[in-house]
Design a protein around this motif. Structure first.
Motif, PDB file in Angstrom:
ATOM      1  N   MET A   1      14.112 -20.603 -32.952  1.00 34.13           N
ATOM      2  CA  MET A   1      13.506 -20.437 -31.885  1.00 34.13           C
ATOM      3  C   MET A   1      12.085 -20.628 -32.072  1.00 34.13           C
ATOM      4  O   MET A   1      11.403 -19.985 -32.263  1.00 34.13           O
ATOM      5  CB  MET A   1      13.859 -20.229 -30.510  1.00 34.13           C
ATOM      6  CG  MET A   1      15.198 -20.019 -29.973  1.00 34.13           C
ATOM      7  SD  MET A   1      15.799 -18.646 -28.240  1.00 34.13           S
ATOM      8  CE  MET A   1      14.820 -20.243 -26.830  1.00 34.13           C
ATOM      9  N   SER A   2      10.732 -21.851 -31.130  1.00 35.03           N
ATOM     10  CA  SER A   2       9.906 -22.129 -31.562  1.00 35.03           C
ATOM     11  C   SER A   2       9.606 -21.343 -30.561  1.00 35.03           C
ATOM     12  O   SER A   2      10.077 -20.870 -29.503  1.00 35.03           O
ATOM     13  CB  SER A   2       9.359 -23.797 -31.089  1.00 35.03           C
ATOM     14  OG  SER A   2       9.134 -23.231 -30.092  1.00 35.03           O
ATOM     15  N   SER A   3       8.038 -21.371 -30.108  1.00 36.55           N
ATOM     16  CA  SER A   3       7.119 -20.133 -29.785  1.00 36.55           C
ATOM     17  C   SER A   3       7.462 -20.250 -28.192  1.00 36.55           C
ATOM     18  O   SER A   3       6.956 -19.697 -27.481  1.00 36.55           O
ATOM     19  CB  SER A   3       6.126 -19.687 -30.226  1.00 36.55           C
ATOM     20  OG  SER A   3       4.887 -20.482 -30.170  1.00 36.55           O
ATOM     21  N   CYS A   4       7.014 -21.711 -27.745  1.00 35.83           N
ATOM     22  CA  CYS A   4       7.237 -22.502 -26.402  1.00 35.83           C
ATOM     23  C   CYS A   4       8.524 -22.225 -26.156  1.00 35.83           C
ATOM     24  O   CYS A   4       8.235 -22.188 -25.546  1.00 35.83           O
ATOM     25  CB  CYS A   4       6.642 -23.480 -26.813  1.00 35.83           C
ATOM     26  SG  CYS A   4       5.133 -24.143 -27.330  1.00 35.83           S
ATOM     27  N   LYS A   6      10.629 -19.588 -26.748  1.00 34.16           N
ATOM     28  CA  LYS A   6      10.506 -17.928 -26.987  1.00 34.16           C
ATOM     29  C   LYS A   6       9.818 -17.703 -24.676  1.00 34.16           C
ATOM     30  O   LYS A   6       9.789 -16.680 -24.223  1.00 34.16           O
ATOM     31  CB  LYS A   6       9.872 -17.804 -27.313  1.00 34.16           C
ATOM     32  CG  LYS A   6      11.001 -17.313 -28.575  1.00 34.16           C
ATOM     33  CD  LYS A   6      10.462 -16.576 -29.819  1.00 34.16           C
ATOM     34  CE  LYS A   6      11.415 -16.890 -31.134  1.00 34.16           C
ATOM     35  NZ  LYS A   6      10.726 -16.037 -32.216  1.00 34.16           N
ATOM     36  N   GLU A   7       8.776 -18.348 -25.185  1.00 30.71           N
ATOM     37  CA  GLU A   7       7.607 -18.370 -23.742  1.00 30.71           C
ATOM     38  C   GLU A   7       8.535 -18.526 -22.793  1.00 30.71           C
ATOM     39  O   GLU A   7       8.353 -18.059 -21.625  1.00 30.71           O
ATOM     40  CB  GLU A   7       6.832 -19.029 -23.812  1.00 30.71           C
ATOM     41  CG  GLU A   7       5.467 -18.234 -24.892  1.00 30.71           C
ATOM     42  CD  GLU A   7       4.386 -18.661 -24.607  1.00 30.71           C
ATOM     43  OE1 GLU A   7       3.928 -19.013 -24.052  1.00 30.71           O
ATOM     44  OE2 GLU A   7       3.579 -18.912 -25.746  1.00 30.71           O
ATOM     45  N   LEU A   8       9.249 -19.679 -22.553  1.00 28.69           N
ATOM     46  CA  LEU A   8       9.941 -20.575 -21.320  1.00 28.69           C
ATOM     47  C   LEU A   8      10.961 -19.694 -20.874  1.00 28.69           C
ATOM     48  O   LEU A   8      10.834 -19.099 -20.033  1.00 28.69           O
ATOM     49  CB  LEU A   8      10.185 -21.861 -21.971  1.00 28.69           C
ATOM     50  CG  LEU A   8      10.848 -22.104 -20.650  1.00 28.69           C
ATOM     51  CD1 LEU A   8      10.045 -22.904 -19.557  1.00 28.69           C
ATOM     52  CD2 LEU A   8      11.764 -23.842 -20.962  1.00 28.69           C
ATOM     53  N   LEU A  32      21.924 -25.076 -22.272  1.00 32.58           N
ATOM     54  CA  LEU A  32      20.963 -25.310 -23.537  1.00 32.58           C
ATOM     55  C   LEU A  32      20.770 -25.240 -24.968  1.00 32.58           C
ATOM     56  O   LEU A  32      20.747 -25.814 -25.430  1.00 32.58           O
ATOM     57  CB  LEU A  32      20.052 -26.227 -22.467  1.00 32.58           C
ATOM     58  CG  LEU A  32      20.033 -26.921 -21.724  1.00 32.58           C
ATOM     59  CD1 LEU A  32      18.732 -27.218 -20.681  1.00 32.58           C
ATOM     60  CD2 LEU A  32      20.620 -28.503 -22.291  1.00 32.58           C
ATOM     61  N   TYR A  33      19.942 -23.594 -24.912  1.00 31.17           N
ATOM     62  CA  TYR A  33      19.560 -23.545 -26.134  1.00 31.17           C
ATOM     63  C   TYR A  33      21.345 -23.008 -26.819  1.00 31.17           C
ATOM     64  O   TYR A  33      20.972 -23.650 -28.531  1.00 31.17           O
ATOM     65  CB  TYR A  33      19.023 -21.927 -26.121  1.00 31.17           C
ATOM     66  CG  TYR A  33      17.684 -22.154 -25.898  1.00 31.17           C
ATOM     67  CD1 TYR A  33      16.734 -22.852 -25.688  1.00 31.17           C
ATOM     68  CD2 TYR A  33      17.650 -20.964 -24.619  1.00 31.17           C
ATOM     69  CE1 TYR A  33      15.917 -23.492 -25.526  1.00 31.17           C
ATOM     70  CE2 TYR A  33      16.002 -21.107 -24.544  1.00 31.17           C
ATOM     71  CZ  TYR A  33      15.333 -21.927 -24.716  1.00 31.17           C
ATOM     72  OH  TYR A  33      14.551 -22.121 -23.781  1.00 31.17           O
TER      73      TYR A  33
END
Length: 69
Positions: A1-4, A6-8, A32-33
């Motif tokens: 997962m990208s950092s964005c 993960k933050e979301l 969705l993930y």
């Protein structure tokens, strides 16, 4: 997962813990993930699909009404 991503997801978890979103909203994002990263085993995730969609509760019909007008 990208950092964005993960933050979301961390923000969504925080909102869930603060009762700002419900469990179904969180599950939809998780679905969705799973579809994005592991679509082959989607049927094995009983946490995300505990029962058939036909048994899901209906949304409030008045959810989109403008209560401020």
């Amino acid at each position: 997962m990208s950092s964005c991503e993960k933050e979301l997801f961390e923000d969504l978890l925080r909102n869930y813990m603060e009762c700002r979103i419900d469990e179904d909203a969180l599950k939809e994002v998780l679905r969705l993930y799973v579809l994005h990263y592991d679509s082959e085993n989607i049927n094995d995730y009983t946490l995300l699909y505990p029962y058939p969609d036909i048994l899901r509760m209906h949304c409030d019909e008045k959810r989109d009404e403008d209560y401020w007008s």
